[in-house]
Write a protein that holds these residues in place. Structure first.
Motif, PDB file in Angstrom:
ATOM      1  N   UNK A  53       0.782  -1.260   0.248  1.00 27.18           N
ATOM      2  CA  UNK A  53       0.096   0.039   0.042  1.00 27.18           C
ATOM      3  C   UNK A  53       0.850   1.139  -0.068  1.00 27.18           C
ATOM      4  N   UNK A  54       0.562   2.170  -0.485  1.00 30.32           N
ATOM      5  CA  UNK A  54       1.013   3.578  -0.536  1.00 30.32           C
ATOM      6  C   UNK A  54       1.762   4.117   0.673  1.00 30.32           C
ATOM      7  N   UNK A  55       0.864   3.860   1.908  1.00 29.64           N
ATOM      8  CA  UNK A  55       1.353   4.355   2.982  1.00 29.64           C
ATOM      9  C   UNK A  55       2.619   3.212   3.762  1.00 29.64           C
ATOM     10  N   UNK A  56       2.459   2.219   3.221  1.00 36.33           N
ATOM     11  CA  UNK A  56       3.493   1.133   3.808  1.00 36.33           C
ATOM     12  C   UNK A  56       4.814   1.519   2.910  1.00 36.33           C
ATOM     13  N   UNK A  57       4.728   1.847   1.786  1.00 36.07           N
ATOM     14  CA  UNK A  57       5.871   2.278   0.935  1.00 36.07           C
ATOM     15  C   UNK A  57       6.465   3.645   1.494  1.00 36.07           C
ATOM     16  N   UNK A  58       5.458   4.553   1.634  1.00 29.66           N
ATOM     17  CA  UNK A  58       5.861   5.772   2.527  1.00 29.66           C
ATOM     18  C   UNK A  58       6.545   5.374   3.884  1.00 29.66           C
ATOM     19  N   UNK A  59       6.137   4.603   4.572  1.00 28.75           N
ATOM     20  CA  UNK A  59       6.772   4.510   5.820  1.00 28.75           C
ATOM     21  C   UNK A  59       8.080   3.830   5.609  1.00 28.75           C
ATOM     22  N   UNK A  60       8.396   2.810   4.743  1.00 29.32           N
ATOM     23  CA  UNK A  60       9.394   2.020   4.584  1.00 29.32           C
ATOM     24  C   UNK A  60      10.530   2.795   4.150  1.00 29.32           C
ATOM     25  N   UNK A  61      10.180   3.832   2.983  1.00 27.36           N
ATOM     26  CA  UNK A  61      11.093   4.694   2.305  1.00 27.36           C
ATOM     27  C   UNK A  61      11.353   6.008   3.185  1.00 27.36           C
ATOM     28  N   UNK A  74       3.609  10.375   0.994  1.00 22.32           N
ATOM     29  CA  UNK A  74       2.867   9.675  -0.004  1.00 22.32           C
ATOM     30  C   UNK A  74       2.906  10.759  -1.092  1.00 22.32           C
ATOM     31  N   UNK A  75       2.663  11.923  -0.972  1.00 25.66           N
ATOM     32  CA  UNK A  75       2.763  12.907  -1.769  1.00 25.66           C
ATOM     33  C   UNK A  75       3.916  13.110  -2.767  1.00 25.66           C
ATOM     34  N   UNK A  76       5.117  12.593  -2.133  1.00 25.65           N
ATOM     35  CA  UNK A  76       6.406  12.572  -2.978  1.00 25.65           C
ATOM     36  C   UNK A  76       6.190  11.134  -4.003  1.00 25.65           C
ATOM     37  N   UNK A  77       5.729  10.225  -3.433  1.00 32.59           N
ATOM     38  CA  UNK A  77       5.515   8.965  -4.255  1.00 32.59           C
ATOM     39  C   UNK A  77       4.815   9.073  -5.399  1.00 32.59           C
ATOM     40  N   UNK A  78       3.562   9.914  -5.227  1.00 32.68           N
ATOM     41  CA  UNK A  78       2.587  10.284  -6.237  1.00 32.68           C
ATOM     42  C   UNK A  78       3.366  11.041  -7.216  1.00 32.68           C
ATOM     43  N   UNK A  79       4.359  12.073  -6.903  1.00 29.97           N
ATOM     44  CA  UNK A  79       5.070  13.117  -7.514  1.00 29.97           C
ATOM     45  C   UNK A  79       6.133  12.164  -8.599  1.00 29.97           C
ATOM     46  N   UNK A  80       6.712  11.296  -7.876  1.00 32.42           N
ATOM     47  CA  UNK A  80       7.668  10.462  -8.742  1.00 32.42           C
ATOM     48  C   UNK A  80       6.959   9.570  -9.523  1.00 32.42           C
ATOM     49  N   UNK A  81       5.673   9.187  -9.356  1.00 34.60           N
ATOM     50  CA  UNK A  81       4.780   8.293 -10.110  1.00 34.60           C
ATOM     51  C   UNK A  81       4.738   9.061 -11.607  1.00 34.60           C
TER      52      UNK A  81
END
Length: 150
Positions: free
Chosen positions: A5-13, A17-24
């Motif tokens: 889940x995006x929250x899990x990726x955010x927590x591990x990295x 989550x906004x940065x992950x969406x931006x990278x995507x």
């Protein structure tokens, strides 16, 4: 294989989550789909994020990282730029190592002033002439294949 889940990726990295969406949106990472309204990712996205973080800390822009991530073995111009950047990083590492070693010495040195200590001066001296390959502003070649694509 279990998706993250995006929250899990955010927590591990450590990224928001906004940065992950931006990278995507920039094409640096891909989501595997959605679980309801939340993005999901393959576990390998964590490796990609580690690479992106390492490259950012080394001075690469997101556009340069994106270009590198889509490169193929036939991209000889990009490879030449990467080789030059690797040489620049070697010079930066040597300079930073000299600075680190000098600071370790200065932390215990009794010479006044510290920066006039002969050992400090010897340690920090540019014996390899690292200034011969100055880094360009922005961390990589200002133009060429790693520069942002229009």
């Amino acid at each position: 294989m279990e998706l993250l889940d995006i929250a899990e990726v955010a927590g591990r990295s450590g990224l928001a989550p906004s940065a992950l969406r931006f990278y995507e949106r920039r094409g640096l990472i891909d989501s595997a789909g959605r679980n309801g309204l939340r993005r999901t990712f393959e576990p390998e996205v964590l490796d990609r994020l580690t690479l992106i973080d390492c490259a950012r800390r080394a001075g690469f822009t997101l556009a340069q990282i994106q270009r590198f991530l889509t490169a193929t073995p036939d991209d000889t111009e990009l490879r030449a730029h990467l080789a030059r950047r690797a040489n620049q990083l070697d010079h930066d590492i040597a300079r930073l190592t000299r600075m680190r070693d000098s600071l370790h010495h200065a932390a215990t040195c009794t010479h006044e002033p510290l920066v006039e200590c002969p050992q400090f001066k010897t340690t920090i001296a540019d014996t390899d002439n690292a200034r011969a390959a100055p880094s360009t502003p922005g961390g990589l070649m200002a133009a060429g294949p790693m520069a942002p694509q229009p």
